[in-house]
Design an enzyme around this catalytic site. Structure first.
Site, mmCIF file in Angstrom:
data_model
loop_
_atom_site.group_PDB
_atom_site.id
_atom_site.type_symbol
_atom_site.label_atom_id
_atom_site.label_comp_id
_atom_site.label_asym_id
_atom_site.label_seq_id
_atom_site.Cartn_x
_atom_site.Cartn_y
_atom_site.Cartn_z
ATOM 1 N N HIS A 307 0.854 -1.190 0.000
ATOM 2 C CA HIS A 307 0.000 0.000 0.000
ATOM 3 C C HIS A 307 0.886 1.234 0.000
ATOM 4 O O HIS A 307 1.927 1.245 0.643
ATOM 5 C CB HIS A 307 -0.912 0.021 1.235
ATOM 6 C CG HIS A 307 -2.044 0.961 1.091
ATOM 7 N ND1 HIS A 307 -1.935 2.288 1.407
ATOM 8 C CD2 HIS A 307 -3.297 0.774 0.615
ATOM 9 C CE1 HIS A 307 -3.084 2.884 1.147
ATOM 10 N NE2 HIS A 307 -3.923 1.996 0.648
ATOM 11 N N ASP A 364 -7.927 -5.392 -0.155
ATOM 12 C CA ASP A 364 -8.413 -6.258 -1.229
ATOM 13 C C ASP A 364 -8.010 -7.726 -1.062
ATOM 14 O O ASP A 364 -8.456 -8.570 -1.829
ATOM 15 C CB ASP A 364 -7.881 -5.753 -2.583
ATOM 16 C CG ASP A 364 -8.422 -4.375 -2.920
ATOM 17 O OD1 ASP A 364 -9.629 -4.170 -2.724
ATOM 18 O OD2 ASP A 364 -7.644 -3.514 -3.359
HETATM 19 N N1 CMC Z 1 4.309 -7.639 -4.805
HETATM 20 C C1 CMC Z 1 5.656 -7.590 -4.966
HETATM 21 N N2 CMC Z 1 6.405 -6.502 -4.815
HETATM 22 C C2 CMC Z 1 5.784 -5.365 -4.481
HETATM 23 C C3 CMC Z 1 4.394 -5.301 -4.294
HETATM 24 C C4 CMC Z 1 3.650 -6.501 -4.463
HETATM 25 N N3 CMC Z 1 2.329 -6.507 -4.305
HETATM 26 N N4 CMC Z 1 4.008 -4.052 -3.973
HETATM 27 C C5 CMC Z 1 5.141 -3.335 -3.966
HETATM 28 N N5 CMC Z 1 6.218 -4.123 -4.263
HETATM 29 C C6 CMC Z 1 7.625 -3.724 -4.288
HETATM 30 C C7 CMC Z 1 7.966 -2.931 -5.545
HETATM 31 O O1 CMC Z 1 8.410 -3.778 -6.584
HETATM 32 C C8 CMC Z 1 9.052 -2.007 -5.024
HETATM 33 O O2 CMC Z 1 10.238 -2.788 -4.925
HETATM 34 P P1 CMC Z 1 11.682 -2.085 -5.196
HETATM 35 O O3 CMC Z 1 11.836 -1.080 -4.096
HETATM 36 O O4 CMC Z 1 12.657 -3.204 -5.121
HETATM 37 O O5 CMC Z 1 11.608 -1.470 -6.549
HETATM 38 C C9 CMC Z 1 8.611 -1.686 -3.601
HETATM 39 O O6 CMC Z 1 7.832 -2.822 -3.188
HETATM 40 C C10 CMC Z 1 7.773 -0.426 -3.464
HETATM 41 O O7 CMC Z 1 6.673 -0.540 -4.354
HETATM 42 P P2 CMC Z 1 6.041 0.662 -5.155
HETATM 43 O O8 CMC Z 1 5.367 0.115 -6.361
HETATM 44 O O9 CMC Z 1 7.072 1.725 -5.348
HETATM 45 O O10 CMC Z 1 4.997 1.177 -4.099
HETATM 46 P P3 CMC Z 1 3.787 2.114 -4.400
HETATM 47 O O11 CMC Z 1 3.477 2.815 -3.153
HETATM 48 O O12 CMC Z 1 4.072 2.939 -5.613
HETATM 49 O O13 CMC Z 1 2.613 1.097 -4.812
HETATM 50 C C11 CMC Z 1 0.832 -0.420 -4.687
HETATM 51 C C12 CMC Z 1 1.601 0.686 -3.966
HETATM 52 C C13 CMC Z 1 -0.444 -0.716 -3.893
HETATM 53 C C14 CMC Z 1 0.426 0.074 -6.084
HETATM 54 C C15 CMC Z 1 1.689 -1.681 -4.791
HETATM 55 O O14 CMC Z 1 2.045 -2.136 -3.509
HETATM 56 C C16 CMC Z 1 1.033 -2.797 -5.599
HETATM 57 O O15 CMC Z 1 1.158 -2.814 -6.837
HETATM 58 N N6 CMC Z 1 0.301 -3.753 -4.914
HETATM 59 C C17 CMC Z 1 -0.442 -4.779 -5.611
HETATM 60 C C18 CMC Z 1 -1.774 -4.223 -6.119
HETATM 61 C C19 CMC Z 1 -2.754 -4.003 -4.982
HETATM 62 O O16 CMC Z 1 -2.953 -4.854 -4.135
HETATM 63 N N7 CMC Z 1 -3.421 -2.842 -5.005
HETATM 64 C C20 CMC Z 1 -4.444 -2.491 -4.026
HETATM 65 C C21 CMC Z 1 -3.996 -1.376 -3.136
HETATM 66 S S1 CMC Z 1 -5.033 -1.126 -1.687
HETATM 67 C C22 CMC Z 1 -6.614 -0.746 -2.248
HETATM 68 C C23 CMC Z 1 -6.732 0.400 -3.155
HETATM 69 O O17 CMC Z 1 -5.883 1.271 -3.310
HETATM 70 O O18 CMC Z 1 -7.775 0.472 -3.793
#
Ligand code: CMC
Length: 428
Positions: A307, A364
């Protein structure tokens, strides 16, 4: 604490006001920085940028706290009804008994949708995604109620637009479901409360009387509350920014629905179940999928994990996980993907990759298992999220308008070509 922050640029000092919120969050106000210094700030993805001051929802990602209008989410999910929470979000206070009765009554007076809207359902291909339908149908409300196009609606007119949207959204969502089955739609019955009415229109049949199980009503009520607002996330920011151009409420919410659809946002609830099914069909080897999620050469991510703001735990996920066990037990359902989900969570939470990056199950991760137990098909999950988020979007839109916020318009740093000479087509 000092009232300004000092910024040194090219030997000059700029004093930037410090803004402090009621929960002691602090911000540096850079609103006049460009005028004074020529500099803008750059923050792709708005990871550290506050876009507004809001009095609706507070969340502390480090401590795992979520409050609507100062009330903890745990208490609201346990004690309130969805309509009560909608009132709280939109109007700022919990309703009195009389206010709640009046609010419910008004919503129930506007649950019918225009008969002509049924023709849209005929036009959509039977396999079209419910979110695409929802976004179009909500936007189309602006053509049925053109008075909503006036950005200077009176307070009374605007209140009516809100009520109409709340009432019709549940009908539209349930009719999208009926359409997916090829079943005739069920008209609302206004003697029911909001959630029961929604479930009645969704699972009711024209051929026989269907009694809606109170276990299902309670579960749905709780899920809707837990999704009702989440401050300035992708879809809510979309709603506010679209509304900031004086665009009408229906079209602004329709834009929010589109933003919610993506699998990185609300679409994750559908993606989680699809992922869990895939893991099950693949033999249930959880370690293999955790390794895939860690592999930087593999685009696979653990859906329902991570998140932008929660870096400890998501309080909604905690409540939903517990509810998941309770509801499946009460309904006598044994869903094998629940075991896979729990194992996946356990393996991921003890893995340094997830621990170091502070990745926890989000709202989720378990919600889809409940939706499925209640009888919803996977493609409906994100639509249910949207139904829950509606009061939050409305509250945020209303706040933005009442605060007379200016049109949303981010800056950029241009990194493209400069001063190219036009080359005639035949010479390229
Ligand atoms: N699985 C594997 N690696 C992950 C994941 C994941 N679900 N989420 C983040 N990471 C890693 C990412 O690769 C990055 O690694 P590195 O630092 O080595 O490059 C690090 O963690 C930080 O991730 P980010 O993408 O920079 O973080 P963000 O704040 O931009 O993204 C997120 C947040 C929710 C988009 C992301 O965690 C994600 O894609 N999660 C899976 C999709 C999901 O479950 N979304 C629902 C979110 S909650 C409900 C809502 O918002 O509606």
């Amino acid at each position: 604490m000092s009232e300004t922050a000092e910024l040194k640029l090219d030997g000059k000092v700029f004093n930037l006001p410090i803004i402090e919120g009621t929960e002691n969050e602090k911000a540096i106000d850079i609103g006049k920085l460009r005028d004074q210094s020529g500099f803008v700030t750059l923050d792709t993805g708005y990871k550290n940028t506050g876009a507004t001051k809001s009095a609706i929802t507070f969340l502390d990602g480090e401590k795992g706290i979520l409050k609507y209008r100062g009330y903890g989410i745990e208490e609201l999910a346990e004690k309130a009804s969805f309509v009560e929470v909608a009132y709280l979000l939109i109007y700022g206070n919990l309703p009195t008994e009389a206010q709640l009765a009046d609010f419910q009554h008004q919503i129930s007076r506007h649950t019918l949708v225009h008969e002509d809207m049924k023709k849209f359902f005929d036009g959509f291909p039977s396999k079209s995604h419910p979110m695409g339908q929802l976004s179009s149908l909500v936007c189309s409300l602006s053509s049925f109620y053109p008075e909503s196009l006036n950005p200077n609606q009176t307070k009374e007119e605007f209140e009516l637009t809100i009520i109409k949207l709340l009432g019709k959204m549940a009908t539209i969502v349930s009719w999208i479901y009926k359409k997916s089955l090829g079943h005739p739609v069920i008209y609302p019955k206004n003697k029911f409360d909001y959630v029961t009415n929604f479930l009645y229109m969704t699972f009711g049949q024209r051929t026989e009387d269907v009694v809606i199980d109170p276990v299902v009503v309670n579960a749905m009520n709780q899920l809707l509350i837990l999704h009702a607002d989440h401050e300035q996330n992708c879809s809510t920011s979309t709603v506010r920014i679209v509304g900031s151009s004086d665009c009408n409420l229906y079209a602004s919410i329709s834009a929010g629905i589109s933003a919610l659809w993506g699998p990185l946002h609300g679409g994750a609830n559908q993606a989680v179940i699809e992922m869990l099914e895939k893991i099950k069909d693949d033999g249930g080897d959880v370690d293999k999928w955790v390794n895939k999620a860690k592999d930087k050469n593999d685009s696979f991510r653990l859906m329902g994990f991570g998140h932008r703001v929660y870096k400890n735990f998501d309080p909604r996920a905690k409540i939903i996980k517990k509810a998941c066990d309770d509801i499946l037990e009460k309904l006598g359902i044994n869903d094998p993907v629940l075991e896979i989900a729990k194992k996946l969570e356990e393996v991921a939470l003890s893995d340094p990759y997830f621990v170091e990056r502070k990745l926890y199950p989000n709202v989720d991760f378990y919600s889809g298992i409940i939706y499925r137990a209640l009888g919803f098909p996977t493609e409906m999950f994100t639509v249910l999220f949207a139904l829950g988020r509606l009061p939050g979007w409305i509250a945020q839109w209303k706040e933005m308008r009442e605060n007379k916020e200016p049109i949303g318009r981010p800056r950029q740093i241009y990194v493209g070509e400069i001063n190219r000479n036009f080359v005639a087509l035949e010479k390229r």
